[in-house]
Structures are given as C-alpha cells and as structure tokens.
Scaffold this motif. Structure first.
Motif, PDB file in Angstrom:
ATOM      1  N   GLY A  33       0.785  -1.225   0.000  1.00  0.00           N
ATOM      2  CA  GLY A  33       0.000   0.000   0.000  1.00  0.00           C
ATOM      3  C   GLY A  33       0.818   1.275   0.000  1.00  0.00           C
ATOM      4  N   LEU A  34       1.927   1.290  -0.741  1.00  0.00           N
ATOM      5  CA  LEU A  34       2.747   2.498  -0.825  1.00  0.00           C
ATOM      6  C   LEU A  34       2.091   3.500  -1.777  1.00  0.00           C
ATOM      7  N   HIS A  35       2.206   4.779  -1.412  1.00  0.00           N
ATOM      8  CA  HIS A  35       1.640   5.842  -2.256  1.00  0.00           C
ATOM      9  C   HIS A  35       2.688   6.932  -2.467  1.00  0.00           C
ATOM     10  N   TYR A  36       2.780   7.360  -3.707  1.00  0.00           N
ATOM     11  CA  TYR A  36       3.723   8.430  -4.048  1.00  0.00           C
ATOM     12  C   TYR A  36       3.298   9.735  -3.377  1.00  0.00           C
ATOM     13  N   GLN A  37       4.268  10.459  -2.836  1.00  0.00           N
ATOM     14  CA  GLN A  37       3.976  11.693  -2.108  1.00  0.00           C
ATOM     15  C   GLN A  37       4.142  12.905  -3.023  1.00  0.00           C
ATOM     16  N   TRP A  38       3.035  13.290  -3.653  1.00  0.00           N
ATOM     17  CA  TRP A  38       3.065  14.386  -4.616  1.00  0.00           C
ATOM     18  C   TRP A  38       3.429  15.710  -3.956  1.00  0.00           C
ATOM     19  N   LYS A  39       2.984  15.909  -2.727  1.00  0.00           N
ATOM     20  CA  LYS A  39       3.265  17.178  -2.057  1.00  0.00           C
ATOM     21  C   LYS A  39       4.753  17.359  -1.782  1.00  0.00           C
ATOM     22  N   ILE A  40       5.454  16.250  -1.581  1.00  0.00           N
ATOM     23  CA  ILE A  40       6.902  16.332  -1.388  1.00  0.00           C
ATOM     24  C   ILE A  40       7.599  16.480  -2.734  1.00  0.00           C
ATOM     25  N   GLY A  41       7.122  15.709  -3.712  1.00  0.00           N
ATOM     26  CA  GLY A  41       7.667  15.812  -5.058  1.00  0.00           C
ATOM     27  C   GLY A  41       9.076  15.258  -5.173  1.00  0.00           C
ATOM     28  N   GLY A  42       9.726  15.589  -6.276  1.00  0.00           N
ATOM     29  CA  GLY A  42      11.087  15.133  -6.505  1.00  0.00           C
ATOM     30  C   GLY A  42      12.094  15.933  -5.696  1.00  0.00           C
ATOM     31  N   ILE A  43      13.159  15.253  -5.276  1.00  0.00           N
ATOM     32  CA  ILE A  43      14.218  15.892  -4.499  1.00  0.00           C
ATOM     33  C   ILE A  43      15.531  15.634  -5.215  1.00  0.00           C
ATOM     34  N   LEU A  44      16.344  16.659  -5.374  1.00  0.00           N
ATOM     35  CA  LEU A  44      17.652  16.505  -6.004  1.00  0.00           C
ATOM     36  C   LEU A  44      18.729  16.464  -4.925  1.00  0.00           C
ATOM     37  N   ILE A  45      19.486  15.389  -4.894  1.00  0.00           N
ATOM     38  CA  ILE A  45      20.519  15.188  -3.864  1.00  0.00           C
ATOM     39  C   ILE A  45      21.896  15.131  -4.536  1.00  0.00           C
ATOM     40  N   PRO A  46      22.780  16.062  -4.216  1.00  0.00           N
ATOM     41  CA  PRO A  46      24.133  16.019  -4.778  1.00  0.00           C
ATOM     42  C   PRO A  46      25.030  15.066  -3.997  1.00  0.00           C
ATOM     43  N   ILE A  47      25.725  14.211  -4.724  1.00  0.00           N
ATOM     44  CA  ILE A  47      26.746  13.345  -4.139  1.00  0.00           C
ATOM     45  C   ILE A  47      27.935  13.347  -5.083  1.00  0.00           C
ATOM     46  N   ALA A  48      29.078  13.735  -4.551  1.00  0.00           N
ATOM     47  CA  ALA A  48      30.285  13.870  -5.369  1.00  0.00           C
ATOM     48  C   ALA A  48      29.975  14.797  -6.542  1.00  0.00           C
ATOM     49  N   ASP A  49      30.153  14.323  -7.762  1.00  0.00           N
ATOM     50  CA  ASP A  49      29.957  15.177  -8.930  1.00  0.00           C
ATOM     51  C   ASP A  49      28.640  14.904  -9.642  1.00  0.00           C
ATOM     52  N   VAL A  58      13.318  15.287   3.376  1.00  0.00           N
ATOM     53  CA  VAL A  58      11.894  14.955   3.516  1.00  0.00           C
ATOM     54  C   VAL A  58      11.327  15.609   4.775  1.00  0.00           C
ATOM     55  N   ILE A  59      12.063  15.535   5.873  1.00  0.00           N
ATOM     56  CA  ILE A  59      11.598  16.160   7.120  1.00  0.00           C
ATOM     57  C   ILE A  59      11.395  17.661   6.921  1.00  0.00           C
ATOM     58  N   LYS A  60      12.324  18.286   6.210  1.00  0.00           N
ATOM     59  CA  LYS A  60      12.182  19.719   5.900  1.00  0.00           C
ATOM     60  C   LYS A  60      10.893  19.986   5.135  1.00  0.00           C
ATOM     61  N   ARG A  61      10.634  19.188   4.108  1.00  0.00           N
ATOM     62  CA  ARG A  61       9.480  19.441   3.256  1.00  0.00           C
ATOM     63  C   ARG A  61       8.168  19.113   3.954  1.00  0.00           C
ATOM     64  N   LEU A  62       8.228  18.240   4.944  1.00  0.00           N
ATOM     65  CA  LEU A  62       7.041  17.975   5.754  1.00  0.00           C
ATOM     66  C   LEU A  62       6.783  19.099   6.750  1.00  0.00           C
ATOM     67  N   ASN A  63       7.800  19.974   6.913  1.00  0.00           N
ATOM     68  CA  ASN A  63       7.737  21.053   7.908  1.00  0.00           C
ATOM     69  C   ASN A  63       7.386  20.489   9.286  1.00  0.00           C
ATOM     70  N   TRP A  64       8.081  19.410   9.608  1.00  0.00           N
ATOM     71  CA  TRP A  64       7.829  18.632  10.836  1.00  0.00           C
ATOM     72  C   TRP A  64       9.112  18.644  11.652  1.00  0.00           C
ATOM     73  N   SER A  65       9.100  19.267  12.806  1.00  0.00           N
ATOM     74  CA  SER A  65      10.312  19.433  13.608  1.00  0.00           C
ATOM     75  C   SER A  65      10.421  18.328  14.651  1.00  0.00           C
ATOM     76  N   PRO A  66      11.236  17.312  14.407  1.00  0.00           N
ATOM     77  CA  PRO A  66      11.334  16.223  15.384  1.00  0.00           C
ATOM     78  C   PRO A  66      12.091  16.646  16.642  1.00  0.00           C
ATOM     79  N   ASP A  67      11.599  16.179  17.782  1.00  0.00           N
ATOM     80  CA  ASP A  67      12.350  16.360  19.020  1.00  0.00           C
ATOM     81  C   ASP A  67      13.550  15.424  19.046  1.00  0.00           C
ATOM     82  N   ILE A  68      13.363  14.245  18.435  1.00  0.00           N
ATOM     83  CA  ILE A  68      14.398  13.207  18.426  1.00  0.00           C
ATOM     84  C   ILE A  68      14.566  12.655  17.010  1.00  0.00           C
ATOM     85  N   ILE A  69      15.799  12.557  16.570  1.00  0.00           N
ATOM     86  CA  ILE A  69      16.119  11.730  15.412  1.00  0.00           C
ATOM     87  C   ILE A  69      16.843  10.501  15.954  1.00  0.00           C
TER      88      ILE A  69
END
Length: 505
Positions: free
Chosen positions: A53-69, A129-140
């Motif tokens: 039952g996985l669902h794509y999260q449209w509100k989060i959308g695509g994220i670009l992550i830089p690693i090395a080059d 993802v946590i940033k885009r959820l605008n959800w401030s965790p007390d604990i990671i």
C-alpha cells in the motif's frame, strides 16, 4: 514527542537481522506511548508497492541530492507500518526514499564500491523529507552505521557561504540518539567519502569525528556526534567498553561513556506466543504444557527421528557464522555425538558450518536433523517442540531466540555474554544463592569443554521432571515485551533532549 526513526531495514519490507525486527516493532510501541513517530527507510526492489500500500507523495515531489559530482533524483513513497498480525495497519507512517540507481539491487547491503554513496543519499534525503514535511522532530533516532552521519549533518558548521542543515530551523531543537545493534559493522570507507557528502573536511582531518585510521567510519561518526548512544543490552554495553569486544571502537565509546547506555531489545508476543501461535500444530500455556509434548512428537516424526519423551530434543536456530560460536561446538563433536539426545538444526551462513551440520545429519541420521536455509514456520515449530535451545555465541548484542525459547518453555543453554547474560539466569548459579529462579544454563569460558559441561548438566537435569518443569515455568513467566523497552527509550530521549538544551552536544 516527535520521533524520526531511521533505519536501513524495517520488517516486513526488508530484514537481514535483528535491526529489521526492532525497526518494525519499536516505533509502534513508541507511538502507543503517545509519541508522533515517523519511520524512514530506503525503497528497495525487494517488495511490491502494491502489496504494502505504498503511495507516491506528490506534495513532497522530486528531491535533487548532490553526491560527489552527480545530482540524483529522489522520490518519496509512504505507507503505514502494519500491525504484527498483518491484518491492519498501525498509525505509524513510514516514508520510503526511492532512488532506483542506488536501491534497486535486490539486496539491502551490497559491498559495491558505492556503498558509502547509497547511505549518504539516504541520510541526506531523510533530512530533506523532514524539511518538506515542515515537521520538527524532538528526536532523530539513528540505527547502526548506515545512519551514522545524520547527527553530523544536522550539526555540521559549514565553511562560509555553504549550505548546512544546522542552519535549518526545523532541526533547531532536534536531539539525536544513535543505537548500535552490532559493533562489528562499522561503515568504513575511503578518506574522500566526506567530500562526496559535502561534509566539512575538518571532521576528517587530524583525528576528527569521522576519521578512523586514515579512512572514514560512519559508525565512529555516530558515536562521537550523537547526543546519546546506546546498544541493545546492558551487558553488551559494558563489553563494548573493552578491547576484547569493542572492535576498535572502545576508545571512542569510553570518551562518551557518560552518554552510553544499554537497552535490551524486546520481542513481539503477538507473534511469539505458544498460546496463540498459528504456525504450530498444538497451542499450549504455562498452565498446561501437554501441547508442548505433542509438538515434540509431531516435530520428531516429521524429521524421521524416533519420539521418546525421555530423550531431550536440542534445537539450534541461527545464522551459521563465527559469531555464533560453532567453532567450540566443533571442538567437542565426538563427545556430543555420544550424548543421549536428539538434535535439530535450522540455519544458513558460512559454507564450513553448513557442511558441518549437513555432514552430522548424514552420518548420524538417528540423532541429528539439519535444515540448511531458513523457514519461519520451522523456526516456530522448533521453539515449540524442542526441550532446549543452544546458543554458544562468541558475543551476542541482544539475541532473540533465547527470549522466544523462554516463552515457549524451551530451556536455553547459552554462553554468558551480551544479551544472553541479561536474559538467561543459570539454574545452578541461582540455586547456589538459595534462589530457585533460574531459567536456563550458561557458561562463561569460550571453550568446547565449558559448552559440553553445560550440555551434560542440562541433560542430567532434564530427567528430573519436577526440577525441569520449574525451570520451564520460570522462563515462561518472564516478560521481555517491547513495551518495557519503549519506556526505557523514552528515558533516553529525555536525556538526549536535556543534553541538547544544556548545550553539551
């Protein structure tokens, strides 16, 4: 509290060992205590999105992550952790980091040259993802080396003008806890790994938080930077502070000794309970053990071994690797063969151990049966039908099979180390103190002779039915449920938050 629980594997989606079990259960228990818990893991191609039952999260959308080059495109899917019976979902959200380039390899861990990049991407994506959820965790809550750089990513003070998660308001009051499930796995990579992650080089140079003998260790990073560190049993925590068990990390754990704790893993009694277990033919309880004898008869007859209630059946359910102590078993095989006992072995791993047990079963078919591989139904049946379970581990962070065995009235014979020492009370040791509270048998020295002596003692006591029943019932009355473990983790979360607020991190 708001808790972000981060792991490389989560049951039922992916599991290679105890971490998967813990990550699939502990978050649900934390939620029952009133916490807002979100789980994060990679999206491997080991399971179907439709089935879970996985669902794509449209509100989060695509994220670009830089690693090395390179810039990698990441997407996010969401589901809800299923309850242990699988019939309905819990209220705990689980977010999957979906990047086929790194995770569609049909394995959780690969040993590929880019293994560091796989978990750099995972770590940075979770924070995005946590940033885009605008959800401030007390604990990671981070688990094992795969997440070891996350505490550094949210505390990294960048060079002038560079991006840093430490400047993000969402993480301003976030404390971190880092759980070590097995110290042997340390995430050691080339010295350029931090450069790939965009982490300030100062954390590598001159013995920095991540530097380990000229390389980068994600595990050391987590140890040095997290607010609180823990492992999965109290005895294992003490052992890790010593060179014998610390696997080279003991100097760093000793530096953080005041922030280092042991919390025993729990088990899910909705799954492992002889009263309700649907995978065994006869259910039973501590008030009526007759079903256990029926399970023993059923098991032996299906294995082609002769049933005799006066001959003990000894089980082994294990990964067949050095850690599990089978070298000392091999030392005394000639003597073990002569013992008046039946044996059933279930497991897979190193070829030399697989061949050892397969050969035993072939050469002594009236005493030994071996299933090389893994079968969950068979594991339940062994727990229900065996009289004893043997776990002679070199070290054991927590161990679960001995805890299952206690609940099933299957008496553990264990080496006194790690979680085995914390959960199995030696009958004769307790008796010497005038207490009839023992739940099994244990030996201290890692030697074949010590193992053999414990086996002989247990087999001898087995014939004293009243004594044996007492040991069984002592074990069946023990409670190692996840609720107790979750409550202890809540105490650690409070310590982590207090440490952060006091400016100690």
């Amino acid at each position: 509290m708001k808790v972000a629980y981060i792991a490389s594997e989560v049951f039922p989606y992916a599991k290679t060992g105890g971490l998967g079990d813990v990550a699939g259960t502990l978050p649900k228990e934390l939620a029952k205590l009133g916490n807002d818990v979100k789980v994060f893991m990679p999206k491997y191609n080991l399971f179907s999105e439709i089935d879970y039952g996985l669902h794509y999260q449209w509100k989060i959308g695509g994220i670009l992550i830089p690693i090395a080059d390179r810039i990698h495109s990441v997407h996010v899917q969401k589901a809800y952790l299923p309850e242990s019976n699988g019939k309905k979902n819990s209220k705990v959200e689980i977010y999957f980091i979906d990047c086929p380039y790194y995770y569609y390899r049909y394995r959780v861990y690969t040993d590929d040259p880019d293994e560091d990049e796989r978990f750099i991407l995972f770590s940075k994506s979770v924070l995005e993802v946590i940033k885009r959820l605008n959800w401030s965790p007390d604990i990671i809550h981070c688990n094992d080396w795969h997440t070891g750089i996350i505490p550094l990513l949210i505390k990294d003070q960048p060079q002038s003008g560079e991006f840093s998660y430490s400047n993000e308001k969402v993480f301003e009051r976030t404390a971190t806890i880092f759980t070590i499930h097995n110290i042997a796995y340390q995430g050691i990579f080339d010295k350029h790994t931090f450069e790939k992650a965009g982490i300030n080089p100062k954390y590598f140079l001159n013995g920095g938080h991540g530097e380990y003998y000229g390389k980068v260790s994600f595990l050391k990073t987590g140890i040095m930077v997290s607010d609180i560190i823990n492992t999965v049993s109290e005895t294992y925590a003490k052992e890790l502070l010593t060179p014998e068990y610390g696997s080279g990390m003991d100097p760093f754990l000793n530096l953080r000794k005041e922030d280092f704790y042991g919390v025993l893993n729990g088990v899910d009694y909705n799954i492992w309970n002889p009263e309700t277990d649907k995978l065994i033919p006869y259910n039973y309880s501590k008030n009526d053990l007759s079903g256990k004898l029926k399970n023993k008869k059923y098991l032996l007859e299906n294995l082609g071994l002769t049933f005799d209630e006066n001959i003990p059946l000894i089980g082994i359910i294990s990964r067949l690797v050095e850690q599990k102590g089978f070298d000392i078993l091999n030392e005394v095989l000639d003597e073990i063969i002569t013992l008046n006992a039946h044996w059933v072995i279930l497991g897979s791993g190193k070829r030399k151990y697989e061949e050892m047990f397969a050969q035993l079963a072939q050469n002594h078919p009236k005493k030994f049966s071996a299933y090389i591989g893994y079968n969950d139904e068979f594991a339940h049946l062994i727990e229900a039908g065996a009289d004893m379970i043997l776990m002679p581990s070199v070290y054991e962070p927590c161990g679960l099979n001995q805890i299952y065995s206690l609940k099933y009235g299957t008496v553990p014979i264990v080496r006194k180390t790690g979680g085995l020492a914390d959960t199995v009370l030696d009958w004769h040791e307790c008796l010497s103190e005038g207490k009839e509270i023992g739940t099994g048998y244990s030996f201290v020295n890692f030697s074949g002779s010590a193992l053999l002596q414990s086996l002989k003692t247990a087999i001898n006591d087995f014939h004293n039915k009243d004594l044996w029943r007492k040991i069984q019932l002592n074990g069946m009355e023990k409670d190692y449920s996840w609720q107790k473990s979750a409550e202890k983790y809540m105490e650690l979360y409070k310590k982590a938050t207090k440490r952060l607020n006091n400016g100690s991190s």
